[in-house]
Each structure stands twice: as structure tokens, then as C-alpha cells.
Design a protein around this motif. Structure first.
Motif, PDB file in Angstrom:
ATOM      1  N   LEU A  59       7.649   0.838   7.547  1.00 57.87           N
ATOM      2  CA  LEU A  59       6.468   0.158   7.022  1.00 57.87           C
ATOM      3  C   LEU A  59       5.522   1.160   6.366  1.00 57.87           C
ATOM      4  O   LEU A  59       5.001   0.922   5.265  1.00 57.87           O
ATOM      5  N   TYR A  63       6.591   0.503   2.024  1.00 56.42           N
ATOM      6  CA  TYR A  63       5.881  -0.723   1.653  1.00 56.42           C
ATOM      7  C   TYR A  63       4.668  -0.385   0.800  1.00 56.42           C
ATOM      8  O   TYR A  63       4.020   0.650   0.993  1.00 56.42           O
ATOM      9  N   GLU A 241       6.784  -8.860   8.858  1.00 56.54           N
ATOM     10  CA  GLU A 241       6.536  -9.554   7.597  1.00 56.54           C
ATOM     11  C   GLU A 241       5.990 -10.956   7.837  1.00 56.54           C
ATOM     12  O   GLU A 241       5.148 -11.445   7.072  1.00 56.54           O
ATOM     13  N   PHE A 251       2.666  -8.010   0.095  1.00 57.10           N
ATOM     14  CA  PHE A 251       3.325  -6.714   0.164  1.00 57.10           C
ATOM     15  C   PHE A 251       4.565  -6.701  -0.717  1.00 57.10           C
ATOM     16  O   PHE A 251       5.089  -7.743  -1.115  1.00 57.10           O
ATOM     17  N   ARG A 253       8.320  -4.157  -0.904  1.00 55.60           N
ATOM     18  CA  ARG A 253       9.084  -3.088  -0.266  1.00 55.60           C
ATOM     19  C   ARG A 253      10.164  -2.613  -1.221  1.00 55.60           C
ATOM     20  O   ARG A 253      10.542  -3.325  -2.159  1.00 55.60           O
TER      21      ARG A 253
END
Length: 453
Positions: A59, A63, A241, A251, A253
Motif C-alpha cells: 500500500l 498505490y 480497498e 486510489f 495501483r
């Protein structure tokens, strides 16, 4: 691609401040939305739960937050992580109700408390790996109410006067989202309510209950210890998530959300830089020991990791490099004073002239040759020629270098070190193999607050 570059810049700025205790925990702040919600994600409170701290690490590193904010502490109990211990000084997740100042982890606990209580933090997730599979009713010795794996944990149904106080409802959505993406049906998630306020003495001591008692919505997330690390991290990320979406956090990724995609992301872009990046080591398939590394005497505190779970521990006669709970390599130093005068190294690579920034990696197809620089001496580690002290102006192919001196086990990456008189000026790595781009991997170092012991 822009968001990935932006994320790298934020992370580089963050981890550049790591020149303190190498086992301090790290707070990384993703997103820049003062009016948006802020989620705090914590991993590694218990050092033997790699699914949780690797998910938090991914994370932090892979991200980009485009709306709202995510704060990540992936390595809260770093000493226990590198020792693969639940807790070197007892269980840190039982130290939030009361703790004496004499406890070795007192400062760490107080500092994470201050982050939890920060006015900007709206909700908290504490990531764990738990035994077996939680089931509301007894099924067998592995699936029963006393197990913790595959559960989202709340201390109570709701928290009044809180932005995200409907704890049971949010946890139920997260459970459903995870169950819609199970790898196999037996991995089913459930909601677990410990009803802590009704007299659960153990849970009263935990981080999440501390948060609840201070008006902060908090959840425990458990992946089963029956899985390998990548699978545990997969389920953690699914839950993460879900909570981000529920909180209104948007977000992106840079990996595919599968166990394989997560494992690749965990192990991508692993490198250590020393002395402001003048010496950078690629951790990909690195040898278990690297000898005669030209380091300064404060190298154990003066390094920049590309990811927060990567660290260096001084062991007196050398340095051990850890990534999470895995020891990656040992660096056996040869100490030098450093010279900062050289910024780039000129090379002829496969017949083409290139300028390689000090600390970068150069891809070589057939051969390279370092262009002489007045006042500097070059040493290509693993290459020798009788009577030659300065190895500039010599065309060198892979067959000219002894495999045993590569930094990787595959025998493809080698050190080109530069010296000015008796000082170390920096290093460029050369990687042999086919490639269309010659110059790669010159990332600036990963806004960080480093907190901990």
C-alpha cells in the motif's frame, strides 16, 4: 504513468529521512486532500505476521491516492519483524491500556498513540495474520469461534458521534467484498465482534480498543496463517480497498490484484542507497554476502531504502540487510572517506557513448568501456589485468569478469567503483543482457515521519 512517477517522488522524499535508528517505524502519508477522509493503516505490530506488514508495505509503495488520504505504518514493531518474533518484549498489541515507562517499547507505543489521536485520522485498520479460520459456530479444530484467520474484527457494533462510526455495517461490507473475490470457497471471511466492553480483558489492551475509547473507528483485519505470505497479503489488500472505497478514498495501483501480482509488487524496485545515492545496490537476486563494500563508518544510519520494510542493521563487523522478516544479504565493509566531486561517469556501451549518473545502473549488451576522467581511478570489481591499476579505457565484456564477483546470483550485475586519491567517489552498476535502453534505475531516494524507538 504520471501517478506512478508522482508516487515514487513522494516515497523518495519520505524515506530519505531514514538516517536515524534503522529499526524506527515509518509513517508514510499518501494523498494531499486536507478536506478528505484519512485512513490510518498499521502493519507489523506483531513481527510474525508477514501478510499484514507486506500488505501495508505494498500500500505504501504501489498505490497513488487521488482523493482522500491514507497514512501507512507498515513496520510498527520492526525489531520483532526482523527477528520473526510475535514480540521481542512481549505482545505489543497488549500494551495500549497501561504501560510503564521502563518497558522497552514505551516510546513506540506512545508515538503510535499520538498518530492514532491525530485530528486528521478518521479511521484505523490494524492488519494481522491469525490462526486457522474464524467461524461463528464450531466446525472443527481449525474452523471455530476461537480462531482468528479470515475475519474482520470490531470491538462493538457502533461508535456514536463518529464520521465512520457504523462499525458493524462497514465491516459487513468489507467481508462481502472479500468473499466476492475468494480464491477458493473455503477461504470465506466472517465478521467477528469481540464485544470488548462486555468484559474481554485481553481485547481491552489492544490498539483498536484504545482507538475506540478515544472516539476513533478502528478495525482489526485477519488473514489466515494457513496461507503463504502472498495469499495473506491478497486478502488484506481486498479488505483495505473495500474500506477505502467505503470511506470515499479513491486510489490507483500499479499491479494486478492477484497473489502473483502482489508477490511481484512486493519484490519489485528493491534497492538500497548509501551516501545520498552515490552507492546504490539492487537487491534483485542479490548474493548472500557482498565483501569489500566501500562504505562510510556511519553507513548503518546513513542509507536510503526504496521501500519502508527494507532496512540495514549494524552487527559490528558488517551490516545485515533485511526486507521485512527476510534477511537478504550481508555487507562486509571496507571503510572509506567519501568524495562528492564526480556527478556522472562517461562510458562507451556497445559502441555508444553515454553518461551514467553516479549511483545508476547501466544495461550492457556486449561490452562497456569507462572513459578516463583526470584525477579519478576506476576499479571494475572482478576484472583484473596485469600491471593495470586504473581500469579506464579498456573494453570489458562479461567474459572478462569473474562471475563470483557479481552482486547477483545470476552473474549479470557488476560494480564499477570510482576513487579520487584515497576517497571513494561513487559507483555505477553494469548489468549484462539484452535491452533496448542502456541507462536505467536512477530513482531519486522515497513525506515521511519516522517514528519509533
Amino acid at each position: 504513468m504520471k501517478y506512478i512517477l508522482g508516487l515514487l517522488l513522494v516515497l523518495c522524499t519520505t524515506l530519505a529521512a531514514h538516517a536515524r535508528n534503522p529499526l524506527d517505524f515509518t509513517l508514510l502519508k499518501l494523498g494531499n486532500d486536507p478536506a478528505g477522509p484519512t485512513l490510518l493503516v498499521i502493519g507489523g505490530i506483531q513481527g510474525d505476521e508477514p501478510g499484514g506488514f507486506n500488505a501495508a508495505g505494498v500500500l505504501a509503495s504501489h498505490y497513488a491516492i487521488t482523493k482522500g488520504n491514507v497514512w501507512v505504518v507498515p513496520n510498527l514493531n520492526f525489531p520483532s519483524i526482523i527477528n520473526r518474533s510475535r514480540g521481542l518484549h512481549g505482545d505489543m498489541n497488549r500494551k495500549f491500556a497501561r504501560l510503564g515507562k521502563e518497558d522497552p517499547e514505551y516510546n513506540t507505543v506512545e508515538k503510535i498513540k499520538s498518530i492514532i489521536l491525530h485530528p486528521q485520522v478518521d479511521l484505523i485498520l490494524n492488519l494481522h495474520d491469525g490462526s486457522g479460520f474464524y467461524r461463528p459456530k464450531w466446525e472443527n479444530s481449525v474452523r471455530n469461534p476461537d480462531r482468528w484467520g479470515q475475519s474482520v474484527i470490531i470491538d462493538q457494533e457502533s461508535l456514536e458521534d463518529s464520521r465512520f462510526g457504523n462499525l458493524a455495517a462497514m465491516a459487513t461490507v468489507a467481508v462481502a467484498d472479500a468473499n466476492n473475490a475468494l480464491l477458493v470457497p473455503e477461504h470465506l471471511y466472517h465478521l467477528k465482534n469481540t464485544r470488548t466492553r462486555d468484559g474481554d480483558v485481553e481485547m481491552e489492551k489492544t490498539l483498536t480498543y484504545f482507538a475506540i475509547n478515544h472516539g476513533k473507528p478502528a478495525f482489526g483485519v485477519e488473514a489466515s496463517k494457513s496461507f503463504n505470505t502472498a495469499t495473506r497479503a491478497y486478502y488484506h489488500v481486498r479488505i483495505l480497498e473495500s474500506f477505502m472505497r467505503q470511506a470515499g478514498i479513491r486510489f490507483e495501483r500499479d499491479f494486478t490484484l492477484t497473489p502473483e501480482g502482489l508477490e511481484a509488487a512486493m519484490n519489485r524496485n528493491l534497492h538500497l542507497a548509501f551516501h545520498d545515492g552515490r552507492l546504490k545496490l539492487d537487491m534483485d537476486n542479490i548474493r548472500s554476502t557482498l565483501r569489500y563494500m566501500p562504505l562510510s563508518r556511519n553507513a548503518g544510519n546513513d542509507f536510503i531504502p526504496s521501500k519502508p520494510l527494507l532496512t540495514v542493521v549494524d552487527e559490528g563487523n558488517g551490516y545485515r540487510v533485511y526486507y521485512g522478516n527476510n534477511r537478504i544479504t550481508q555487507l562486509m565493509p571496507q571503510y572509506f572517506d567519501y568524495d562528492d566531486s564526480l556527478k556522472t561517469l562517461r562510458l562507451m556501451v556497445d559502441g555508444k557513448q553515454t553518461a551514467a549518473p553516479i549511483g545508476s545502473m547501466v544495461q550492457v549488451g556486449e561490452a562497456f568501456e569507462v572513459t578516463p576522467e583526470e584525477g579519478y581511478r576506476v576499479n571494475v570489481i572482478g576484472f583484473t589485468r596485469s600491471g593495470v591499476e586504473n581500469e579506464c579505457g579498456i573494453s570489458i565484456s562479461k567474459n572478462d569478469i569473474m562471475d563470483a564477483y557479481s552482486i547477483d546470483k545470476a552473474g549479470t550485475v557488476y560494480r564499477v567503483e570510482v576513487y579520487r586519491e584515497n576517497k571513494f567517489s561513487g559507483m555505477v552498476l553494469v548489468r549484462f543482457g539484452d535491452a533496448n535502453v542502456h541507462l536505467v534505475q536512477n530513482n531519486a531516494p522515497p513525506s515521511e515521519d519516522t517514528m519509533g524507538r
